[in-house]
Design an enzyme around this catalytic site. Structure first.
Site, PDB file in Angstrom:
ATOM      1  N   ASP A 227       1.345  -1.247  -0.211  1.00 31.62           N
ATOM      2  CA  ASP A 227       0.143   0.143   0.044  1.00 31.62           C
ATOM      3  C   ASP A 227       0.865   0.893  -0.057  1.00 31.62           C
ATOM      4  O   ASP A 227       2.503   0.868   0.334  1.00 31.62           O
ATOM      5  CB  ASP A 227      -1.154  -0.426   1.196  1.00 31.62           C
ATOM      6  CG  ASP A 227      -2.237   1.023   0.991  1.00 31.62           C
ATOM      7  OD1 ASP A 227      -2.218   1.607  -0.002  1.00 31.62           O
ATOM      8  OD2 ASP A 227      -3.214   0.753   1.335  1.00 31.62           O
TER       9      ASP A 227
HETATM   10  C1  BGC Z   1      -4.514   3.511   0.323  1.00 33.54           C
HETATM   11  C2  BGC Z   1      -5.515   2.036  -1.005  1.00 33.54           C
HETATM   12  C3  BGC Z   1      -4.589   3.071  -2.229  1.00 33.54           C
HETATM   13  C4  BGC Z   1      -3.422   3.646  -2.608  1.00 33.54           C
HETATM   14  C5  BGC Z   1      -3.068   4.341  -3.780  1.00 33.54           C
HETATM   15  C6  BGC Z   1      -3.852   4.415  -0.178  1.00 33.54           C
HETATM   16  O1  BGC Z   1      -4.132   4.988   1.037  1.00 33.54           O
HETATM   17  O2  BGC Z   1      -4.756   2.799   1.131  1.00 33.54           O
HETATM   18  O3  BGC Z   1      -6.486   1.653  -1.340  1.00 33.54           O
HETATM   19  O4  BGC Z   1      -4.978   2.682  -3.289  1.00 33.54           O
HETATM   20  O5  BGC Z   1      -3.299   5.054  -1.302  1.00 33.54           O
HETATM   21  O6  BGC Z   1      -4.133   6.113  -3.637  1.00 33.54           O
END
Ligand code: BGC
Length: 766
Positions: A227
């Site tokens: 993530d």
């Molecule tokens: C979120 C993800 C997301 C990623 C990219 C993160 O903060 O938890 O779900 O895909 O950011 O935006």
């Protein structure tokens, strides 16, 4: 060039660089070797492609905003979700996106999780089926997905650091199966690890989760991406199975990897494995030519169909569908300013938005419709708006109350602190319902709200969820009966927050959140404790009625490896066409470990004309009957009877069948020095060997009783029962030690002998 030969030609620095992104959304290209960059974008319910693919934070390119996962799940419709997935893929292709970052398959442990709108369900079976349908839909068009957030990402409080403390069985039976199903049935190109820790280890470094379970046990072929910002220690993460760190660039991290290999701390083979997984997906992405356009109008129409199918008619005293009313008061800001998606990384810039009020105008003339705002954008209390709404409601035949849970109460980034609407919204509903019994509440929210303060006073409630850009039209379609509602809840709506399963273990403290409720989340908890709820899992009304009959099975006795097929006839007994979601729950009547009262293991959605009957077919496989046994470290089945409960919701079981399962497992023996008398007796090999010793123990006890109770003839007959009740959960060796003199060998040596014989005879596990 093969991936292997490409890897062989890469320098250590190039390999390390490939394992971290080049920018916010791209892989690191290696021009020298012709390896292009790959572009990813959020997700999950629309494409959030940044205009500059290397940057974050700008408004994304227009794309269709579909309903979020809560609403998708309420469709229980794998075909429709697959269709939506294919449409998402078309938009990705048009916008040069190789991989869309979704779907989210985490469990709704508590309705307080701020991100529940991005997750499907409180039930792992349903979430797994729907996640697989989404992934198969997107990937059928040659675009990749990212199944997220692996694993146990169930809250926003301290989401970057909190450790989810979960016992092995709960992890396997509740928090992992949706991921497992999606990986095994759909092979997402990528899996995104969670921010949080699981049992003390960051998900980004979790060898057990990433290497052992995901890659080895489940056979995941793609790459694991972090993530955004989830990596703390790049080298530990590589060892733990995290292939690709995002976002980039992170020169320091890349250098750490190079240094670790040079210092002999990181085996280059580990790096190579990640490199090859990344190269494999980059190559796959290249196979789909990008560019072109997508049909925004067709996708808007699809978004409307999905939204309509995901809306759940929770209550209806008969007011709906609306029928020729001459005056309708439309109350609530969200009728004019629709709340159709959640805040945070999934936020989509829609191609167009249907305003709910305008959609009503397609069904009713302006002379019929009156509007009042009802509540403000912020959390202030505005009696004037309530007064205005009451006046409008009083002079109409029906009041439609559009109530949206504001983003300051629900979003990615923070959890909810309660399950309530705003004070103003509650007061508004009460005031309007007091003057207008024909009040219909239309809710836009991503997760359950409590309704005790007003539900009895209103005539109907439609849960419209975060309905996507076309949802305003879908609401009108349902209110006026152009669409017969068919959605059913994929989550329980509780009566109050205090009733919810994780209430006493939320949101954790001192860096840990203990999943103390174990297997018992969602309906599993409410069933076990017999806690009344507002609306049960699986609930949803229709404008028609359905009758269930003639439930039957392909075999009443069957082997776990064969599984069984369940059939039931469903008849539309009303006067309009409609769709019914038939649910199949399995109840284990006797098990070696405690199990939930019933668990969803099958479902089907069937479309029926008035008077029509169709036979619905649902298959149950090994896993439908198995449970995870931590001592065997495996999913096991046991011989015995099961009930198959076929229902319209988890609380509305219409047909019950009893079947007998024959386990084909040869389980390994678990007996050891500490095993109890009961455990020896439960083990077929142990029982045979221990019987002579147990006879001796019985005789000893009988003699003892006879001595003590001389003259009482009943004493000796009670010995067996006393043995069972008093001794059966004591280690065999301990009971023997009390009577050591009566054995010709020391009890510890005797038990060792028994164990040797047992293990010689034991069969290996299948
Ligand atoms: C979120 C993800 C997301 C990623 C990219 C993160 O903060 O938890 O779900 O895909 O950011 O935006």
């Amino acid at each position: 060039m093969t991936i292997q030969s490409l890897t062989a030609q890469m320098t250590l620095e190039e390999k390390a660089a490939l394992c971290t992104g080049a920018s916010a959304w791209t892989t690191t290209p290696i021009e020298r070797l012709g390896v292009p960059e790959m572009l990813v974008s959020d997700g999950p319910h629309g494409v959030r492609r940044q205009p500059d693919v290397h940057e974050m934070g700008a408004e994304s390119l227009p794309a269709t905003c579909f309903p979020t996962a809560s609403a998708l799940a309420a469709t229980w419709d794998e075909v429709l979700i697959g269709e939506m997935g294919a449409a998402l893929a078309e938009e990705c292709i048009a916008q040069d996106v190789d991989v869309v970052l979704g779907p989210g398959a985490n469990m709704k442990r508590s309705p307080l999780n701020g991100r529940n709108f991005e997750y499907f369900s409180e039930d792992p079976y349903l979430a797994g089926e729907l996640a697989a349908a989404y992934i198969n839909g997107v990937q059928s068009q040659g675009v990749g997905t990212s199944l997220k957030h692996f694993a146990a990402n169930n809250q926003e409080f301290q989401r970057f650091t909190i450790s989810a403390e979960i016992d092995e069985r709960t992890l396997r039976e509740i928090y992992l199966p949706a991921f497992e199903k999606a990986v095994k049935e759909a092979q997402p190109w990528t899996v995104m690890c969670a921010y949080n820790k699981v049992n003390g280890t960051f998900a980004s470094e979790h060898d057990y989760l990433l290497n052992r379970i995901l890659k080895e046990e489940w056979g995941f072929e793609g790459l694991v991406v972090s993530d955004w910002g989830a990596v703390r220690d790049r080298v530990a993460a590589l060892k733990g199975g995290l292939d690709w760190e995002m976002p980039g660039p992170q020169a320091r991290r890349v250098q750490e990897v190079v240094d670790a290999v040079n210092a002999g701390e990181l085996d280059e083979a580990v790096l190579d494995e990640s490199v090859q997984r990344i190269l494999g997906i980059v190559a796959k992405a290249q196979q789909t030519p990008k560019g072109g356009t997508f049909d925004a109008v067709a996708h808007h129409d699809l978004a409307r169909r999905v939204a309509a199918d995901g809306m759940v008619l929770l209550k209806n005293d008969g007011i709906l569908p609306l029928n020729g009313q001459q005056t309708i008061a439309v109350i609530g800001r969200s009728a004019r300013h629709p709340h159709f998606q959640g805040g945070g990384s999934s936020h989509i810039n829609p191609t167009q938005v249907t305003v709910p009020f305008e959609a009503l105008q397609a069904y009713a003339s302006d002379a019929v419709l009156a509007y009042a705002e009802g509540y403000p954008t912020d959390n202030s209390f505005r009696q004037d708006l309530i007064n205005e709404a009451v006046a409008a409601a009083q002079s109409a035949e029906v009041a439609l109350l559009y109530i949206a849970l504001p983003t300051f109460k629900e979003s990615e980034g923070y959890d909810r602190t309660d399950l309530d609407l705003t004070d103003q919204q509650i007061a508004l509903i009460q005031a309007v319902a007091a003057v207008q019994p024909q009040t219909v509440v239309v809710l836009n929210n991503g997760a359950p709200v409590v309704m005790g303060d007003w539900i009895d006073d209103v005539a109907a409630v439609l849960e419209a969820y975060m309905m996507g850009q076309a949802g305003g039209g879908a609401i009108a379609d349902i209110l006026f009966g152009a669409v017969n509602p068919s959605g059913k809840l994929a989550e329980t709506f509780p009566l109050q927050l205090e009733d919810t399963p994780a209430f006493l273990n939320w949101p954790g403290e001192a860096g840990k959140v203990r999943y103390g409720e174990g297997l018992y989340i969602g309906y599993r908890y409410y069933d076990a404790r017999n806690v009344p709820v507002q609306f049960p899992f699986g609930h949803g009304l229709s404008y028609t009625t359905f009758a269930y009959s003639n439930a039957r099975v392909s075999a009443e006795t069957f082997a776990d490896s064969d599984g069984v097929t369940v059939y039931v006839d469903v008849t539309n007994t009303g006067s309009v066409a409609g769709k019914e979601i038939v649910q199949l729950y399995v109840r284990d009547l006797e098990a070696g470990l405690v199990r939930p009262d019933k668990e969803l293991k099958g479902f089907a959605k069937v479309s029926l004309e008035p008077g029509e009957t169709k036979t619905v077919e649902m298959t149950l496989d090994f896993r439908a009957f198995a449970f995870y046994h931590p001592d065997y470290a495996a999913w096991i089945t046991e011989d015995g009877n099961f009930e198959l409960l076929i229902g319209a919701s988890s609380a509305d079981i219409r047909q019950t069948l009893t079947v007998t399962l024959r386990s084909t497992l040869e389980l390994p023996c678990l007996l050891d020095e500490e095993s109890t008398i009961r455990e020896w007796l439960d083990d077929p090999r142990g029982k045979v060997l221990a019987e002579p010793i147990l006879d001796q123990i019985r005789a000893n006890v009988a003699a003892m009783f006879a001595g003590i109770m001389a003259g009482d003839s009943g004493a000796a007959e009670n010995v067996d029962m006393d043995l069972m009740m008093g001794f059966s959960d004591m280690p065999l060796v301990s009971v023997m030690l009390w009577q050591a003199d009566s054995f010709d060998k020391h009890p510890e040596d005797l038990v060792d002998d028994l164990l040797k014989q047992v293990y010689q005879a034991a069969q290996p596990v299948r």
